[in-house]
Design an enzyme around this catalytic site. Structure first.
Site, PDB file in Angstrom:
ATOM      1  NE  ARG A 126      10.877   0.608  -5.244  1.00  0.00           N
ATOM      2  CZ  ARG A 126       9.663   0.427  -5.008  1.00  0.00           C
ATOM      3  NH1 ARG A 126       8.930  -0.441  -4.623  1.00  0.00           N
ATOM      4  NH2 ARG A 126       8.824   1.506  -5.521  1.00  0.00           N
ATOM      5  CD  GLU A 169       9.625  -1.931  -9.464  1.00  0.00           C
ATOM      6  OE1 GLU A 169       9.154  -2.868  -9.020  1.00  0.00           O
ATOM      7  OE2 GLU A 169       9.313  -0.840  -9.470  1.00  0.00           O
ATOM      8  CG  ASN A 181      10.830  -3.886  -3.753  1.00  0.00           C
ATOM      9  OD1 ASN A 181      10.434  -3.274  -3.080  1.00  0.00           O
ATOM     10  ND2 ASN A 181      10.527  -4.026  -5.211  1.00  0.00           N
ATOM     11  CG  HIS A 212       6.657   3.867 -10.433  1.00  0.00           C
ATOM     12  ND1 HIS A 212       5.397   4.285 -10.420  1.00  0.00           N
ATOM     13  CD2 HIS A 212       6.612   2.833  -9.333  1.00  0.00           C
ATOM     14  CE1 HIS A 212       4.445   3.640  -9.816  1.00  0.00           C
ATOM     15  NE2 HIS A 212       4.948   2.800  -8.892  1.00  0.00           N
ATOM     16  NE  ARG A 255       0.489   4.949  -3.520  1.00  0.00           N
ATOM     17  CZ  ARG A 255       1.586   4.443  -4.074  1.00  0.00           C
ATOM     18  NH1 ARG A 255       2.363   5.464  -4.670  1.00  0.00           N
ATOM     19  NH2 ARG A 255       1.966   3.411  -4.033  1.00  0.00           N
TER      20      ARG A 255
END
Ligand code: AMP
Length: 399
Positions: free
Chosen positions: A94, A381, A9, A182, A242
Site C-alpha cells: 500500500r 484493502e 501495509n 482511502h 486529525r
C-alpha cells in the site's frame, strides 16, 4: 514449498501484512494475516491463520532499534520455517500517494521508486513510510517482483472541478489539487456492490470509511466523483487524532500568534486534534462510547464527529444530485452501531429510515422503507492490493 504473495501495509509504527497463496485462483486465497505493532518502542508480532487462530506471536520488549528492517527479516524467516515453508513470489505494497499520474498499480523499478519519493512532500508523514519496506526488500531480495497500489488512484476518476482548488492554474498544474485517499478501501467496496445489492453498482452511493482515519466517497456508477479528503489526508471529517477540514486561517494563526513552526502546526493538526483533541480523553471510539454518558468531552467529540459526517454527506449528495445508498465501513463504521444510528438519524433529511434491530444485530442492510438504504460492508484493502498486483504482474508476464 508453497509459493506465496505478501501484501504489506506500512504505518508510522506498525507493519500489517497478509499472505496469499500464489495459486492463480480468481479469488485470492488468504492464508495468514498479522502485524507488527510498536515498532521503535515495544515491538510485538502476531499472526493468525485463515480461521483466525493465532499461529505465531513474539515480543521484543523495549527493543527500540527493532524497526521495519528487523520486522521484515523476522517475517521472512517465519514464513520460510512455518508449515513446511513458504517461498515469496511477489510483494504488494500500500503506497499512500500516486500523484496525479498513477491511476493504477505499478510494478516497481528503481526509477519508479525514486519517482514516488519525489511525491513525499505531498504526504510527508506517510509516503516515506510506504517506501521504506520497498527499499529494504529491493536491497535484501533483488529481483523479487514488487508492486505499489495507491490510495489516491481510485479517485483519479473525479471530474476536473472536483479535483481543483480555487488557485491559479499554474499551481494546480504543479500538483496542488484534491487527490483523495482511502482509495484501496473504496475500490474494494465497489467490488462488493453487486453482491450486496446490484442496484448499488449503477447507483449514487456515498461510502463512509470511519476508522482512525475517516473520509467519505461519492460513487456514481461505482466510480469516485468526489471525496472529503483532498490535498492531504488531513481534510474532511473529524478523525481519531486529525482535525479534518479547518479554516486555513487557523493554520496561519497557529504559526503567527502561537509560535508554531510549519512542522509543529502540521504535527499538531495530525496528532493532537480530532476525537482526542476535542474529548481530551482518547482517539478510540470504544473508550469514548464507554464514557460519553458521564464525560462531557467524550460526548462533545462524538457529537462533532457525527455532525461533520452529516455536513460532508450533504455536500456529496449535492455533488451526486441525489442519493440511493450509504455504506459504512472500517473500525467504527463496521463495529459501532451507535455511531451508525446517530449518522442515519442525522441523515433523515435524505429519506433514510433506520432499522434499529438490524443495525444492532450487525446485518448488512440496516435501513427499511422505500427511501435510500444503508449498508455495512467490511472493507479489505489488502484484497484490493493483491488483486491489483496480480493484474499488473500478469500483464508484465505477457509483455
Ligand atoms: P481502523 O482505523 O479502521 O482500524 O478503526 C479504528 C477505530 O475503530 C477506533 O476508533 C476504534 O475505537 C474503532 N472501533 C473498533 N472496534 C470498535 C467497536 N467494537 N466499537 C466502536 N468502535 C470500534
Amino acid at each position: 514449498m508453497a509459493k506465496v504473495q505478501l501484501v504489506l501495509n506500512a504505518g508510522s509504527s506498525s507493519l500489517k501484512f497478509q499472505v496469499f497463496l500464489d495459486d492463480g485462483a480468481d479469488v485470492p486465497n488468504r492464508i495468514y494475516r498479522g502485524l507488527f505493532e510498536g515498532l521503535g518502542t515495544d515491538p510485538h508480532f502476531k499472526v493468525k491463520d485463515h480461521d483466525g487462530a493465532t499461529v505465531g506471536e513474539q515480543r521484543w520488549a523495549g527493543q527500540t532499534a527493532f524497526g521495519f528492517e528487523e520486522a521484515l527479516a523476522y517475517l521472512s524467516d517465519w514464513l520460510g520455517a512455518h508449515r513446511g515453508g513458504h517461498q515469496l513470489a511477489a510483494v504488494g505494497h500500500r503506497v499512500v500517494h500516486g500523484g496525479p499520474h498513477y491511476t493504477h498499480a505499478v510494478e516497481l523499478t528503481p526509477a519508479i521508486i525514486n519517482e514516488l519519493d519525489t511525491l513525499s512532500p505531498l504526504a510527508p508523514l506517510h509516503q516515506p513510510k510506504s517506501l521504506e519496506p520497498i527499499r529494504i526488500i529491493a536491497r535484501r531480495v533483488p529481483g523479487l517482483p514488487q508492486v505499489a497500489a495507491f490510495d489516491t488512484a481510485f479517485h483519479r476518476t473525479q471530474p476536473e472541478l472536483a479535483q481543483m482548488f480555487a488557485i491559479p492554474q499554474s499551481m494546480t498544474d504543479a500538483g496542488v489539487k484534491r487527490y483523495g485517499f482511502h482509495g484501496l478501501s473504496y475500490a474494494y467496496l465497489a467490488t462488493q456492490f453487486p453482491k450486496v445489492d446490484p442496484r448499488l453498482t449503477k447507483g449514487r452511493v456515498v461510502a463512509a470509511h470511519l476508522g482512525n482515519g475517516a473520509s467519505l466517497c461519492a460513487y456514481d456508477a461505482s466510480r469516485s466523483i468526489a471525496t472529503t479528503m483532498g490535498f492531504s489526508a488531513l481534510d474532511g471529517l473529524v478523525m481519531g487524532t486529525r482535525s479534518g477540514s479547518i479554516d486555513p486561517g487557523v493554520v496561519f494563526y497557529l504559526q503567527r500568534e502561537m509560535g508554531m513552526s510549519a512542522e509543529e502546526a502540521e504535527h499538531f493538526l495530525y496528532t493532537k486534534c480530532g476525537l482526542i483533541g476535542v474529548s481530551g480523553l482518547s482517539n478510540d471510539m470504544r473508550v469514548l462510547r464507554e464514557r460519553c454518558e458521564t464525560d462531557a468531552g467524550a460526548r462533545r467529540a462524538i457529537d462533532l464527529f457525527v455532525y461533520r459526517i452529516n455536513r460532508e454527506f450533504g455536500s456529496l449528495v449535492a455533488a451526486l444530485r441525489g442519493i440511493d445508498a450509504l455504506v459504512f465501513t472500517a473500525g467504527i463504521g463496521e463495529n459501532d452501531a451507535e455511531t451508525r444510528a446517530e449518522v442515519l438519524r442525522a441523515a433523515a433529511w435524505a429519506g433514510f429510515e433506520l432499522d434499529p434491530e438490524a443495525n444492532r444485530a450487525g446485518a448488512t442492510r440496516i435501513t427499511r422503507g422505500t427511501g435510500p438504504q444503508a449498508y455495512v460492508i467490511p472493507t479489505d484493502e489488502e484484497w484490493t492490493i493483491v488483486r491489483e498486483m496480480r493484474q499488473v504482474l500478469s500483464h508484465t508476464a505477457v509483455a
